[in-house]
Write a protein that holds these residues in place. Structure first.
Motif, PDB file in Angstrom:
ATOM      1  N   LEU A  82       0.609  -1.256   0.118  1.00 43.22           N
ATOM      2  CA  LEU A  82       0.053  -0.128   0.024  1.00 43.22           C
ATOM      3  C   LEU A  82       0.893   1.249  -0.012  1.00 43.22           C
ATOM      4  CD1 LEU A  82      -2.533  -1.286   2.598  1.00 43.22           C
ATOM      5  CD2 LEU A  82      -2.812  -1.414   0.229  1.00 43.22           C
ATOM      6  N   ILE A  83       2.022   1.202   0.278  1.00 45.49           N
ATOM      7  CA  ILE A  83       2.968   2.270   0.385  1.00 45.49           C
ATOM      8  C   ILE A  83       4.269   2.410  -0.502  1.00 45.49           C
ATOM      9  CG2 ILE A  83       1.961   3.055   2.668  1.00 45.49           C
ATOM     10  CD1 ILE A  83       4.652   1.723   4.036  1.00 45.49           C
ATOM     11  N   ASN A  84       4.739   3.520  -0.786  1.00 38.96           N
ATOM     12  CA  ASN A  84       5.942   3.546  -1.428  1.00 38.96           C
ATOM     13  C   ASN A  84       5.993   2.840  -2.800  1.00 38.96           C
ATOM     14  OD1 ASN A  84       7.298   5.212   0.530  1.00 38.96           O
ATOM     15  ND2 ASN A  84       7.578   3.349   1.867  1.00 38.96           N
ATOM     16  N   ASP A  85       7.116   2.088  -3.252  1.00 31.79           N
ATOM     17  CA  ASP A  85       7.099   1.581  -4.371  1.00 31.79           C
ATOM     18  C   ASP A  85       5.874   0.245  -4.656  1.00 31.79           C
ATOM     19  OD1 ASP A  85       9.429   3.042  -5.343  1.00 31.79           O
ATOM     20  OD2 ASP A  85      10.586   1.650  -4.022  1.00 31.79           O
ATOM     21  N   GLY A  86       5.698  -0.216  -3.300  1.00 36.01           N
ATOM     22  CA  GLY A  86       5.043  -1.380  -3.272  1.00 36.01           C
ATOM     23  C   GLY A  86       3.563  -0.832  -4.170  1.00 36.01           C
ATOM     24  N   ARG A  87       3.058   0.293  -3.716  1.00 36.39           N
ATOM     25  CA  ARG A  87       1.845   0.640  -4.201  1.00 36.39           C
ATOM     26  C   ARG A  87       1.763   0.892  -5.891  1.00 36.39           C
ATOM     27  NH1 ARG A  87      -2.020   4.948  -1.771  1.00 36.39           N
ATOM     28  NH2 ARG A  87      -3.239   5.452  -3.748  1.00 36.39           N
TER      29      ARG A  87
END
Length: 130
Positions: A82-87
């Motif tokens: 859900l955050i940073n590059d993962g999104r």
């Protein structure tokens, strides 16, 4: 590597399950080459639990990561989706219930809330939504 690239060009979809939620180091060597080939040649990529190369706690790309069209994760959402590059790298995220008892989730103190389903709409008074 040439054989893998030829195969990737022929496949309709690739299922990424190279690394899981425990990844805690930079991706390098043959693993980096495989991820780069998947990103270049896959027509459609589905990651299992989290895209390989994404840290499940921080969402940071660990050198390189699979760029998934979809990610199917299990039990609960991982913060790294859900955050940073993962999104960006996770694509559309689906959470599948694999019968993890609620007590186990509560015991771990997991408090991730997303906008799936009726949240946050359920917090609004009905007269505000009309």
């Amino acid at each position: 590597m040439d054989e893998l690239i030829q195969d990737l060009k022929c496949f309709d979809a690739v299922v990424d399950a190279l690394f899981g939620t425990g990844l805690d180091r930079e991706v390098d060597g043959i693993f980096k080459q495989v991820i780069e080939a998947v990103n270049l040649y896959s027509k459609y990529t589905i990651s299992v639990d989290i895209p390989s190369g994404i840290n499940s706690d921080t969402g940071i790309k660990m050198g390189c990561a699979v760029l998934a069209n979809e990610t199917v994760t299990f039990g609960t959402a991982k913060l790294g989706l859900l955050i940073n590059d993962g999104r960006e790298y996770s694509g559309t995220v689906y959470i599948d219930n694999i019968s993890i008892p609620k007590a186990c989730i509560d015991e771990e103190g997991l408090k991730i809330i997303t906008n799936y389903g009726e949240f946050p709409k359920s917090l609004l008074k009905k007269d505000i939504m009309t």
